[in-house]
Design an enzyme around this catalytic site. Structure first.
Site, short mmCIF file in Angstrom:
data_model
loop_
_atom_site.label_atom_id
_atom_site.label_comp_id
_atom_site.label_asym_id
_atom_site.label_seq_id
_atom_site.Cartn_x
_atom_site.Cartn_y
_atom_site.Cartn_z
N ASP A 203 0.82 -1.22 0.00
CA ASP A 203 0.00 0.00 0.00
C ASP A 203 0.85 1.26 0.00
OD1 ASP A 203 -2.50 1.40 0.15
OD2 ASP A 203 -2.17 1.72 2.28
N SER A 227 -6.50 5.58 -0.22
CA SER A 227 -6.82 4.28 -0.80
C SER A 227 -8.31 3.99 -0.59
CB SER A 227 -6.00 3.18 -0.13
OG SER A 227 -4.62 3.44 -0.24
N GLN A 277 -5.23 -1.58 -6.97
CA GLN A 277 -5.78 -0.62 -6.02
C GLN A 277 -6.41 0.55 -6.77
OE1 GLN A 277 -3.45 2.38 -3.38
NE2 GLN A 277 -3.80 0.62 -2.05
#
Length: 285
Positions: A203, A227, A277
């Site tokens: 991430d 995110s 993502q």
């Protein structure tokens, strides 16, 4: 955030509260909200505890629902959706202050033989030729360097370049970034520790790939970034404390959102994971 691999491992150690109910610790940080990779990694740890040891996590699909509070622990509630002979499915809800902040569905698979093929690894320089993230941070000033060393010292990141700096021009893919990554120290031999540490690290840079053609950094005061969801497919076991290539591409940015995908290769060219993502990349006017 963890200042060492030891602190990272401690962050991913969950406290048992009841059957399929866990409490995740918080790291020391000056961030205003919990790092998404931390919540995802702790959720992976919680889900994995509920399946038979021989089963391996092969995919996780998740949504970040609310900003996490760095001042209080996170509660992880695991629901056993299905247990079959080959596959098992779990649902994990992460909560703070009685409200959900993160939701994940995880699928596990008993290893078996099957058909084999994979993409070829890109031709890239070795990690030793990459630029350490600490050096890039210093270019932004002493405060940025201090923040990196304070918050992300558990990770060793070596940038190879982006579509606007260092990588060969590719008109078919205008938003790209490549880097080598590993934990900055050995993790031991527990496969779950490597699985969780890898999830944590995925991430860190992925959403930034969507901004590379636009000349704006994800930490810019002009940018509201977060995110929204995070997905990982785990193809083969590997060690998070050995170098892995994060080959990132953003196929589209539109409507205030950016999508990025990444192939993950070990140094010997083995494709071990795929990550995707979508995130908010809203420019403040």
């Amino acid at each position: 955030m963890p200042a060492s691999v030891t602190e990272l491992a401690e962050l991913l150690e969950l406290e048992d509260l009841d059957v399929d109910l866990y409490r995740g610790p918080q790291a020391r940080t000056e961030r205003q909200r919990v790092f998404g990779g931390q919540v995802a990694a702790q959720a992976v740890a919680a889900a994995t505890r509920s399946v038979e040891q021989e089963m391996r996590l092969h995919s996780m699909h998740s949504y970040f629902l609310r900003a996490g509070d760095t001042a209080v622990p996170i509660i992880f509630d695991v629901e056993r959706i299905r247990d079959g002979r080959s596959f098992a499915t779990r649902r994990v809800m992460a909560r703070q202050h009685g409200r959900p902040i993160y939701f994940m569905t995880a699928n596990f698979h008993t290893p078996e033989e099957g058909l084999e093929h994979q993409d070829r690894m890109p031709d890239v320089p070795p990690p030793e030729m990459g630029v350490p993230m600490t050096d890039l941070a210093r270019q932004a000033g002493p405060e940025a360097a201090a923040e990196w060393e304070r918050e992300w010292a558990a990770l060793d990141v070596r940038y190879l370049g982006t579509s606007t700096m260092g990588l060969a021009e590719d008109p078919d893919h205008p938003a790209r970034a490549q880097l080598w990554l590993r934990t900055d120290g050995a993790l031991g031999d527990d496969p779950l520790a490597h699985l969780c540490a890898f999830t944590y690290a995925t991430d860190l840079t992925l959403l930034g790939a969507a901004l590379t053609p636009h000349g704006i950094h994800i930490n810019s005061s002009r940018m509201q970034a977060a995110s929204l969801d995070h997905t990982i497919w785990f193809h083969r076991p590997f060690r998070a404390d050995e170098w892995w290539l994060y080959d990132q591409v953003s196929p589209i940015a539109t409507g205030g959102r950016g999508l990025a995908t990444a192939r993950v290769f070990t140094q010997d060219g083995t494709l071990v994971a795929t990550v995707a993502q979508e995130g908010l990349i809203r420019v403040r006017h």
